[in-house]
Design a protein around this motif. Structure first.
Motif, PDB file in Angstrom:
ATOM      1  N   LYS A 189      11.656 -45.080 -22.142  1.00  0.00           N
ATOM      2  CA  LYS A 189      11.335 -46.795 -22.019  1.00  0.00           C
ATOM      3  C   LYS A 189      12.644 -47.612 -22.099  1.00  0.00           C
ATOM      4  CE  LYS A 189       7.428 -44.766 -23.294  1.00  0.00           C
ATOM      5  NZ  LYS A 189       6.309 -44.756 -22.654  1.00  0.00           N
ATOM      6  N   ILE A 190      13.402 -46.990 -21.115  1.00  0.00           N
ATOM      7  CA  ILE A 190      14.831 -47.616 -21.026  1.00  0.00           C
ATOM      8  C   ILE A 190      14.257 -49.069 -20.093  1.00  0.00           C
ATOM      9  CG2 ILE A 190      16.926 -47.550 -19.146  1.00  0.00           C
ATOM     10  CD1 ILE A 190      17.331 -44.730 -20.250  1.00  0.00           C
ATOM     11  N   HIS A 191      15.045 -50.130 -20.488  1.00  0.00           N
ATOM     12  CA  HIS A 191      14.444 -51.306 -19.861  1.00  0.00           C
ATOM     13  C   HIS A 191      14.866 -51.266 -18.491  1.00  0.00           C
ATOM     14  CE1 HIS A 191      14.861 -51.858 -24.254  1.00  0.00           C
ATOM     15  NE2 HIS A 191      13.958 -52.883 -24.284  1.00  0.00           N
ATOM     16  N   SER A 192      15.776 -50.973 -18.063  1.00  0.00           N
ATOM     17  CA  SER A 192      16.049 -51.389 -16.669  1.00  0.00           C
ATOM     18  C   SER A 192      17.168 -50.392 -16.062  1.00  0.00           C
ATOM     19  CB  SER A 192      16.815 -52.694 -16.556  1.00  0.00           C
ATOM     20  OG  SER A 192      16.908 -53.163 -15.171  1.00  0.00           O
ATOM     21  N   LEU A 193      17.013 -50.405 -14.605  1.00  0.00           N
ATOM     22  CA  LEU A 193      17.981 -49.411 -13.753  1.00  0.00           C
ATOM     23  C   LEU A 193      18.824 -50.898 -13.329  1.00  0.00           C
ATOM     24  CD1 LEU A 193      16.190 -47.044 -11.579  1.00  0.00           C
ATOM     25  CD2 LEU A 193      17.066 -46.734 -13.677  1.00  0.00           C
ATOM     26  N   PHE A 194      20.281 -50.251 -13.277  1.00  0.00           N
ATOM     27  CA  PHE A 194      21.216 -51.373 -12.787  1.00  0.00           C
ATOM     28  C   PHE A 194      22.035 -50.709 -11.588  1.00  0.00           C
ATOM     29  CE2 PHE A 194      25.629 -53.307 -13.434  1.00  0.00           C
ATOM     30  CZ  PHE A 194      25.525 -53.973 -12.572  1.00  0.00           C
ATOM     31  N   ILE A 195      22.297 -51.068 -10.450  1.00  0.00           N
ATOM     32  CA  ILE A 195      23.080 -50.821  -9.615  1.00  0.00           C
ATOM     33  C   ILE A 195      24.058 -51.511  -8.945  1.00  0.00           C
ATOM     34  CG2 ILE A 195      23.066 -49.808  -7.211  1.00  0.00           C
ATOM     35  CD1 ILE A 195      20.443 -48.682  -7.150  1.00  0.00           C
ATOM     36  N   ALA A 196      25.296 -51.353  -9.422  1.00  0.00           N
ATOM     37  CA  ALA A 196      26.215 -52.077  -9.414  1.00  0.00           C
ATOM     38  C   ALA A 196      26.772 -51.812  -7.529  1.00  0.00           C
ATOM     39  CB  ALA A 196      27.658 -51.833 -10.130  1.00  0.00           C
ATOM     40  N   ASP A 197      27.267 -52.758  -7.204  1.00  0.00           N
ATOM     41  CA  ASP A 197      27.634 -52.770  -5.809  1.00  0.00           C
ATOM     42  C   ASP A 197      28.995 -53.647  -5.264  1.00  0.00           C
ATOM     43  OD1 ASP A 197      26.994 -51.649  -3.288  1.00  0.00           O
ATOM     44  OD2 ASP A 197      26.491 -53.487  -2.479  1.00  0.00           O
ATOM     45  N   THR A 198      29.569 -52.942  -4.474  1.00  0.00           N
ATOM     46  CA  THR A 198      30.679 -53.750  -3.736  1.00  0.00           C
ATOM     47  C   THR A 198      30.316 -53.186  -2.322  1.00  0.00           C
ATOM     48  OG1 THR A 198      32.203 -54.010  -5.512  1.00  0.00           O
ATOM     49  CG2 THR A 198      33.065 -54.137  -3.261  1.00  0.00           C
ATOM     50  N   PRO A 199      30.361 -54.143  -1.225  1.00  0.00           N
ATOM     51  CA  PRO A 199      29.923 -53.757   0.213  1.00  0.00           C
ATOM     52  C   PRO A 199      31.240 -53.207   0.939  1.00  0.00           C
ATOM     53  CG  PRO A 199      29.859 -55.998  -0.013  1.00  0.00           C
ATOM     54  CD  PRO A 199      29.808 -55.448  -1.265  1.00  0.00           C
ATOM     55  N   SER A 200      32.127 -52.455   0.529  1.00  0.00           N
ATOM     56  CA  SER A 200      33.280 -51.826   0.810  1.00  0.00           C
ATOM     57  C   SER A 200      33.649 -50.489   0.144  1.00  0.00           C
ATOM     58  CB  SER A 200      34.515 -52.999   0.835  1.00  0.00           C
ATOM     59  OG  SER A 200      34.542 -53.065  -0.405  1.00  0.00           O
ATOM     60  N   LEU A 201      34.623 -49.758   0.951  1.00  0.00           N
ATOM     61  CA  LEU A 201      34.968 -48.448   0.230  1.00  0.00           C
ATOM     62  C   LEU A 201      36.103 -48.892  -0.420  1.00  0.00           C
ATOM     63  CD1 LEU A 201      34.876 -45.292   0.256  1.00  0.00           C
ATOM     64  CD2 LEU A 201      36.493 -45.352   2.323  1.00  0.00           C
ATOM     65  N   THR A 202      35.966 -48.420  -2.033  1.00  0.00           N
ATOM     66  CA  THR A 202      36.773 -48.897  -3.038  1.00  0.00           C
ATOM     67  C   THR A 202      37.662 -47.585  -3.656  1.00  0.00           C
ATOM     68  OG1 THR A 202      35.182 -49.090  -4.533  1.00  0.00           O
ATOM     69  CG2 THR A 202      35.823 -51.073  -3.324  1.00  0.00           C
ATOM     70  N   ASN A 203      37.418 -46.366  -3.221  1.00  0.00           N
ATOM     71  CA  ASN A 203      37.830 -45.203  -4.102  1.00  0.00           C
ATOM     72  C   ASN A 203      38.275 -44.090  -2.952  1.00  0.00           C
ATOM     73  OD1 ASN A 203      35.131 -44.760  -3.942  1.00  0.00           O
ATOM     74  ND2 ASN A 203      35.390 -43.385  -5.589  1.00  0.00           N
ATOM     75  N   ASP A 204      38.901 -43.059  -3.270  1.00  0.00           N
ATOM     76  CA  ASP A 204      39.147 -42.009  -2.680  1.00  0.00           C
ATOM     77  C   ASP A 204      37.976 -40.975  -2.568  1.00  0.00           C
ATOM     78  OD1 ASP A 204      40.234 -39.855  -1.461  1.00  0.00           O
ATOM     79  OD2 ASP A 204      41.686 -39.258  -2.919  1.00  0.00           O
ATOM     80  N   ILE A 205      37.426 -41.094  -1.454  1.00  0.00           N
ATOM     81  CA  ILE A 205      36.249 -40.155  -1.366  1.00  0.00           C
ATOM     82  C   ILE A 205      36.571 -38.811  -0.843  1.00  0.00           C
ATOM     83  CG2 ILE A 205      34.435 -42.049  -1.449  1.00  0.00           C
ATOM     84  CD1 ILE A 205      34.344 -41.760   1.344  1.00  0.00           C
ATOM     85  N   SER A 206      37.941 -38.625  -0.857  1.00  0.00           N
ATOM     86  CA  SER A 206      38.136 -37.213  -0.241  1.00  0.00           C
ATOM     87  C   SER A 206      37.731 -36.191  -0.909  1.00  0.00           C
ATOM     88  CB  SER A 206      39.599 -36.734   0.159  1.00  0.00           C
ATOM     89  OG  SER A 206      40.412 -37.255  -0.948  1.00  0.00           O
ATOM     90  N   ILE A 207      37.711 -36.524  -2.545  1.00  0.00           N
ATOM     91  CA  ILE A 207      37.660 -35.573  -3.515  1.00  0.00           C
ATOM     92  C   ILE A 207      36.792 -36.115  -4.539  1.00  0.00           C
ATOM     93  CG2 ILE A 207      39.478 -33.921  -3.369  1.00  0.00           C
ATOM     94  CD1 ILE A 207      40.852 -35.893  -5.551  1.00  0.00           C
ATOM     95  N   ASN A 208      36.436 -37.477  -4.407  1.00  0.00           N
ATOM     96  CA  ASN A 208      35.415 -38.075  -5.393  1.00  0.00           C
ATOM     97  C   ASN A 208      34.201 -38.524  -4.999  1.00  0.00           C
ATOM     98  OD1 ASN A 208      37.521 -38.332  -7.896  1.00  0.00           O
ATOM     99  ND2 ASN A 208      38.554 -39.521  -6.407  1.00  0.00           N
ATOM    100  N   SER A 209      33.330 -38.672  -5.597  1.00  0.00           N
ATOM    101  CA  SER A 209      31.900 -39.242  -5.149  1.00  0.00           C
ATOM    102  C   SER A 209      32.095 -40.844  -5.049  1.00  0.00           C
ATOM    103  CB  SER A 209      30.979 -39.009  -6.014  1.00  0.00           C
ATOM    104  OG  SER A 209      31.216 -39.718  -7.433  1.00  0.00           O
ATOM    105  N   PRO A 210      31.607 -41.561  -4.212  1.00  0.00           N
ATOM    106  CA  PRO A 210      31.796 -42.788  -3.889  1.00  0.00           C
ATOM    107  C   PRO A 210      31.545 -43.702  -5.276  1.00  0.00           C
ATOM    108  CG  PRO A 210      30.297 -42.004  -2.078  1.00  0.00           C
ATOM    109  CD  PRO A 210      30.418 -40.828  -3.437  1.00  0.00           C
ATOM    110  N   MET A 211      32.290 -44.770  -5.514  1.00  0.00           N
ATOM    111  CA  MET A 211      32.055 -45.618  -6.398  1.00  0.00           C
ATOM    112  C   MET A 211      30.732 -46.392  -6.355  1.00  0.00           C
ATOM    113  SD  MET A 211      34.499 -48.568  -8.073  1.00  0.00           S
ATOM    114  CE  MET A 211      35.989 -47.178  -8.244  1.00  0.00           C
ATOM    115  N   HIS A 212      30.274 -46.601  -5.271  1.00  0.00           N
ATOM    116  CA  HIS A 212      29.294 -47.235  -4.949  1.00  0.00           C
ATOM    117  C   HIS A 212      28.284 -46.880  -4.352  1.00  0.00           C
ATOM    118  CE1 HIS A 212      30.999 -50.514  -6.982  1.00  0.00           C
ATOM    119  NE2 HIS A 212      32.041 -50.766  -6.371  1.00  0.00           N
ATOM    120  N   SER A 213      26.905 -47.193  -4.307  1.00  0.00           N
ATOM    121  CA  SER A 213      25.811 -46.389  -3.772  1.00  0.00           C
ATOM    122  C   SER A 213      25.338 -46.829  -2.375  1.00  0.00           C
ATOM    123  CB  SER A 213      24.381 -46.625  -4.541  1.00  0.00           C
ATOM    124  OG  SER A 213      24.114 -47.895  -4.613  1.00  0.00           O
TER     125      SER A 213
END
Length: 445
Positions: free
Chosen positions: A53-77
């Protein structure tokens, strides 16, 4: 105004690129390693959230690469609109909110996309309208980043233009009268004719209203200009306070801003960002966090140095044993940084005798408050802030979505329900119903 227990806590689940709030969580045992591109995983987590019964999903977004994805998952979807479209067809009640920039989107395209999603979901779509402050994002659009003042002026225009388009198709224009042959009453379809300094759009937008008329607007920017923008337009605000006192002040300012624009302050809901790691015991929850630290020794080294700066000290992983408490000779010199609201919590944990590693495992340098512990401890935190009027609800971020969403739904929500703080079922048909905010259509303020 209803009292806190009558109003109930409102909860939003933030989906961070499919993995969770910790960018090493893709390596955790049992994690869906391809969650970034696994659309079925998004749908599954949405269904679990809806079961809770969670009220909403929320997807934050920035249309650019903002973190190191060599070892991390992306910050945005991936593109949040398309992800939420997939979720919309597999769910019935949960709200669907995505971030879209007012700086690098054209009002007509965005108005069309979001109103279509609202129709598809039977009135469950929402728009988190934000300005863009990342210069890298500007380059992706072949532009230079405008100044902060200009970005907020653009935001006021952009939202006004979108709402003008949303309202250009009259509420009663959609006739579908096969007997008379009238499909649309064109007398109720009007040009938007929005002409601002930064945005112009003619319209009309030939899409009828959804069951909630139009998507509610959310906002996530901070500072005086963000509060002003939210007070004028927002039904919900994603806020980032680190302390209850900070949250109380921000919620008060938001409500005052809404009143200044002639609105009912109850029509703006503040969601405080909140991160968690759940275990049967606090030690089990800490072990999850320790494992995440062990996945990234280089980053842990940076975090140790940053922790020192937070409490006015200079030390590093080569000169101090992070598996031991901070030596008394250093602890006596420690002082919280006036520039970092997280520093008081960091110093408190250091003074309690925890090891430096365990202080980091408590999430003291995360971008939201973090509770590491049992379901009861997490429920206690939410109850305390809520009953103190520090928030209308929470934007929750599990450390890892692979089990964190289900654990919250099955272990934390029942506690909140038993305490009379969370609803037992969805109480309306639309996202506006669930937010308990007024219906709007077009630019009516």
């Amino acid at each position: 105004m209803k009292n806190a227990r009558d109003r109930k806590i409102k909860i939003v689940l933030q989906m961070v690129s499919g993995y969770g709030g910790e960018f090493k969580s893709w390596r955790m045992p049992g994690a869906v390693v391809d969650a970034y591109t696994n659309i079925d995983n998004y749908v599954e987590k949405a269904k679990i959230a809806e079961r809770g019964k969670i009220h909403s999903l929320f997807i934050a977004d920035t249309p650019s690469l903002t973190n190191d994805i060599s070892i991390n998952s992306p910050m945005h979807s991936l593109d949040p609109l398309l992800l939420l479209t997939a979720v919309a067809r597999e769910t019935k009640h949960i709200g669907l909110v995505a971030t879209y920039s007012t700086t690098f989107n054209e009002p007509y395209n965005l108005a069309r996309h979001l109103k279509t999603l609202d129709i598809m979901s039977n009135g469950r779509a929402g728009w988190n309208a934000v300005t863009t402050s990342n210069p890298t994002t500007a380059l992706n659009f072949g532009q230079h980043l405008p100044s902060r003042n200009v970005r907020y002026d653009m935001a006021h225009e952009h939202i006004s233009a979108v709402q003008s388009l949303w309202g250009s198709f009259g509420k009663n224009a959609y006739k579908l009268d096969a007997t008379s042959g009238q499909f649309i009453d064109t007398n109720e379809v009007n040009l938007a004719n929005y002409n601002g300094q930064y945005y112009q759009t003619r319209g009309p937008l030939p899409i009828p209203p959804s069951p909630q008329y139009q998507p509610p607007i959310f906002q996530a920017g901070g500072g005086e200009k963000g509060i002003e923008l939210a007070g004028r337009f927002a039904s919900g605000v994603y806020a980032n306070p680190f302390t209850k006192e900070e949250a109380l002040l921000q919620r008060t300012l938001l409500r005052e801003s809404a009143e200044a624009y002639g609105r009912n302050p109850n029509d703006i809901k503040m969601f405080a960002g909140f991160m968690f790691s759940i275990g049967k015991t606090k030690e089990e929850a800490l072990n999850r966090r320790r494992m995440l630290l062990d996945f990234a020794p280089k980053e842990t080294e940076q975090h140790v140095a940053y922790l020192g700066q937070m409490v006015g000290l200079s030390f590093n992983i080569n000169t101090i044993d992070i598996n031991q408490p901070l030596p008394e000779t250093l602890l006596s010199q420690a002082r919280p940084s006036l520039m970092d609201p997280r520093s008081n919590r960091a110093l408190e944990l250091l003074q309690s005798g925890l090891s430096i590693k365990d202080v980091l495992a408590h999430g003291v340098i995360n971008y939201h408050p973090v509770v590491v512990g049992t379901p009861e401890m997490i429920a206690d935190f939410l109850e305390d802030w809520y009953l103190s009027d520090a928030a209308d609800g929470f934007s929750i971020v599990p450390d890892s979505t692979h089990d964190g969403v289900e654990d919250f739904v099955d272990k934390v929500i029942p506690i909140l329900q038993e305490r009379g703080l969370f609803h037992l079922d969805y109480e309306g048909e639309t996202l506006r119903d669930e937010l308990d905010v007024s219906y709007e259509y077009g630019l009516n303020r």
